[in-house]
Design an enzyme around this catalytic site. Sequence first.
Site, PDB file in Angstrom:
ATOM      1  N   HIS A 141      -1.794   6.993  -3.367  1.00 10.28           N
ATOM      2  CA  HIS A 141      -2.525   5.867  -3.929  1.00 10.28           C
ATOM      3  C   HIS A 141      -3.249   6.308  -5.201  1.00 10.28           C
ATOM      4  O   HIS A 141      -3.197   7.482  -5.583  1.00 10.28           O
ATOM      5  CB  HIS A 141      -3.510   5.313  -2.896  1.00 10.28           C
ATOM      6  CG  HIS A 141      -2.841   4.822  -1.652  1.00 10.28           C
ATOM      7  ND1 HIS A 141      -2.642   5.636  -0.549  1.00 10.28           N
ATOM      8  CD2 HIS A 141      -2.294   3.625  -1.341  1.00 10.28           C
ATOM      9  CE1 HIS A 141      -2.003   4.952   0.393  1.00 10.28           C
ATOM     10  NE2 HIS A 141      -1.781   3.727  -0.063  1.00 10.28           N
ATOM     11  N   SER A 200       0.348  -0.815   1.022  1.00 14.46           N
ATOM     12  CA  SER A 200      -1.000  -0.501   0.541  1.00 14.46           C
ATOM     13  C   SER A 200      -1.034  -0.239  -0.963  1.00 14.46           C
ATOM     14  O   SER A 200      -2.097  -0.354  -1.588  1.00 14.46           O
ATOM     15  CB  SER A 200      -1.558   0.709   1.303  1.00 14.46           C
ATOM     16  OG  SER A 200      -0.666   1.809   1.239  1.00 14.46           O
ATOM     17  N   ASP A 237      -4.933  12.409  -0.362  1.00 14.07           N
ATOM     18  CA  ASP A 237      -4.150  11.230  -0.730  1.00 14.07           C
ATOM     19  C   ASP A 237      -3.655  11.406  -2.162  1.00 14.07           C
ATOM     20  O   ASP A 237      -4.411  11.249  -3.124  1.00 14.07           O
ATOM     21  CB  ASP A 237      -5.011   9.974  -0.610  1.00 14.07           C
ATOM     22  CG  ASP A 237      -4.218   8.696  -0.890  1.00 14.07           C
ATOM     23  OD1 ASP A 237      -3.047   8.795  -1.296  1.00 14.07           O
ATOM     24  OD2 ASP A 237      -4.781   7.598  -0.712  1.00 14.07           O
TER      25      ASP A 237
END
Length: 377
Positions: free
Chosen positions: A351, A106, A348
């Site tokens: 990312h 990702s 998160d």
Amino acid sequence: MHDNLSFLLRSNVNVSGPFHHNKSSVLGNKCNLFDGQWVPYPKGPYYTNESGCVIENGQNCFKFGRPDTDFLKWRWKPDECELPLFSAGQFLELVRGKSMAFVGDSLARNQVQSLACLLSSVARPIDKSYAKYPRFRGWFYPDYNFTLALLMTTHLVKSTAVNSFSGSIVELYLDEVEEAWASQVTTFDYVIISAGHWFTKPLMYREKKKIVGCSMCGKDNITDLTRYYGYRKAFRMAFRTLLELDNFKGTVILRTITQPHFEGEDSKGRGNCVRTKPYTREELRLDWDIWMYYMVQVEEFLAAKKEGKKKGLEYWLLDITETTRSRPDGHPNHYGNPPEMSFMLYSDCLHWCLPGPIDTWNEILLQLLKTRDDGIS
């Protein structure tokens, strides 16, 4: 910090800092773009989340109410020169008539979407995604005859029982590449390969179909070979596959591992990332796990580069590890989902917000394309 000096010497890593390179080993006589610091840049980003490019909800930080914008007002400043601004037109001219595939997880998707947003000021692509592989995406820029692709893979090698939301043991077949991505890359001019944080989960290792060990499996009768064993084997297998592919003439680019920034504790116990500006150099601390992953990557990259040279293949290093170490402010934290859902999901801190510090990775990628296109080796 520098215990493994023999590796540092073999890999041309400068012992003046944990991720510092001998610039001549990567960019010839050009400036070393990988070592530097973040400096204030009041002009802000190249695009916004309303520029019309595709941004995953998880990285669309302003959509879900991130209130501060100061994290966008910094630029990466190499120690010895200036990093030129990104030029979408220049990038597209350099890749005219060519193709580029990002192979990874990702975070590879995160970088592809950053690149597409950076290019959106000049050109919009046609979706050419893969019907056979729903996790693969493809885009075609007709005005430049340029194909961009995302070939998603968690571990580069064959894996089973992969689940983002489970702590169950993932089985890795370390001597078998994941055929889905390997079967698609032969015709690409540039293959940007990456992997990393999936290797922090419990893993079972198989070679020749037989269990040879594990990482964090908790089984008394199986040797824990550590996560780095599987990481090394996976990159070795991926690089070997590219070396041995019939008719593959492309350039292989290793994008190095990124630094996550989980600090403190949240309700899930994983940590959060609430900082609003970069670390100073004095605040930086060495993350031993990231350093070990990084050493493994670079060592396998250099071995593959040596073999690739015999076949006339080029191997480039896109080293973004140092640029990410000092940017705890660039992650979505809990702004990757609607406020009413924030209590259900972890923060998160892996990312990157779009726009955000990840755009620098593509600024550096453009410079690699420019210097190599100019014949620098």
